[in-house]
Write a protein that holds these residues in place. Sequence first.
Motif, PDB file in Angstrom:
ATOM      1  N   LEU A 187       4.435  33.629  21.873  1.00 26.32           N
ATOM      2  CA  LEU A 187       3.808  32.653  22.747  1.00 26.32           C
ATOM      3  C   LEU A 187       2.301  32.784  22.650  1.00 26.32           C
ATOM      4  O   LEU A 187       1.783  33.892  22.482  1.00 26.32           O
ATOM      5  N   PRO A 188       1.587  31.678  22.753  1.00 29.64           N
ATOM      6  CA  PRO A 188       0.134  31.804  22.883  1.00 29.64           C
ATOM      7  C   PRO A 188      -0.195  32.483  24.210  1.00 29.64           C
ATOM      8  O   PRO A 188       0.663  32.593  25.097  1.00 29.64           O
ATOM      9  N   HIS A 189      -1.398  32.921  24.371  1.00 32.77           N
ATOM     10  CA  HIS A 189      -1.797  33.541  25.628  1.00 32.77           C
ATOM     11  C   HIS A 189      -1.730  32.506  26.748  1.00 32.77           C
ATOM     12  O   HIS A 189      -1.857  31.298  26.517  1.00 32.77           O
ATOM     13  N   TYR A 190      -1.532  32.995  27.966  1.00 31.97           N
ATOM     14  CA  TYR A 190      -1.346  32.086  29.101  1.00 31.97           C
ATOM     15  C   TYR A 190      -2.525  31.141  29.326  1.00 31.97           C
ATOM     16  O   TYR A 190      -2.307  29.971  29.648  1.00 31.97           O
ATOM     17  N   PRO A 191      -3.788  31.589  29.191  1.00 32.35           N
ATOM     18  CA  PRO A 191      -4.859  30.598  29.373  1.00 32.35           C
ATOM     19  C   PRO A 191      -4.751  29.423  28.406  1.00 32.35           C
ATOM     20  O   PRO A 191      -4.984  28.266  28.789  1.00 32.35           O
ATOM     21  N   GLU A 192      -4.351  29.691  27.166  1.00 32.68           N
ATOM     22  CA  GLU A 192      -4.169  28.600  26.208  1.00 32.68           C
ATOM     23  C   GLU A 192      -3.020  27.691  26.635  1.00 32.68           C
ATOM     24  O   GLU A 192      -3.106  26.457  26.536  1.00 32.68           O
ATOM     25  N   LEU A 193      -1.919  28.302  27.106  1.00 33.69           N
ATOM     26  CA  LEU A 193      -0.777  27.506  27.578  1.00 33.69           C
ATOM     27  C   LEU A 193      -1.194  26.609  28.741  1.00 33.69           C
ATOM     28  O   LEU A 193      -0.795  25.430  28.807  1.00 33.69           O
ATOM     29  N   ILE A 194      -1.987  27.157  29.642  1.00 38.23           N
ATOM     30  CA  ILE A 194      -2.397  26.390  30.828  1.00 38.23           C
ATOM     31  C   ILE A 194      -3.299  25.228  30.416  1.00 38.23           C
ATOM     32  O   ILE A 194      -3.128  24.092  30.886  1.00 38.23           O
ATOM     33  N   PHE A 195      -4.272  25.491  29.538  1.00 44.62           N
ATOM     34  CA  PHE A 195      -5.169  24.419  29.111  1.00 44.62           C
ATOM     35  C   PHE A 195      -4.414  23.312  28.379  1.00 44.62           C
ATOM     36  O   PHE A 195      -4.656  22.123  28.617  1.00 44.62           O
TER      37      PHE A 195
END
Length: 176
Positions: free
Chosen positions: A13-21
């Motif tokens: 998974l990509p990092h959570y900040p990337e997922l959120i953006f």
Amino acid sequence: MATQQLAAPPLSLPHYPELIFTAIDAIDEKNGANKSTISKHIEATYGNLPAAHSTLLSHHLNKMKAAGQLVMVKNNYVKPDPDAPPRRGRGRPPKSKQPLPPDGVLSPPKPRGRPPKPRDPLAPKTVTPSVSGRKRGRPPKLGSSATKAPAPASGERRGRGRPPKVKVSVAAPVGA
């Protein structure tokens, strides 16, 4: 031997900040997106998520909000406006420091507290009595019997606390 069922290897998974953006960009609402819609979009895009997904999402949303990467408007997360002024922290801003001239020397800071009295190293060490001739502190209680309560006559010690009221029985008048 019993067959063990192995868990599916975790997807990268990509990092959570990337997922959120990416979720906020994909939802593309002018008011932003709330936590549940961001979570649903991430779950729909990446099916196999860790068990602590909601906790991780909350943690990263709060962290990004505190860092100024996201702004919260009416319970929705929005990317900050690039033209907006930078966020100021709480409290009074620090004073601006004056630039030091190139030939100036920085003096050491002033020590804290009251400076000690100067002592003469050649003076003999003598103990000076107090000015009034009395000892320091609160004087001891006097042992006079005038201030003490009278001792019980029977020789037994009194109990703790207030003594009980003495009940006086009133006899009815004989001639009535």
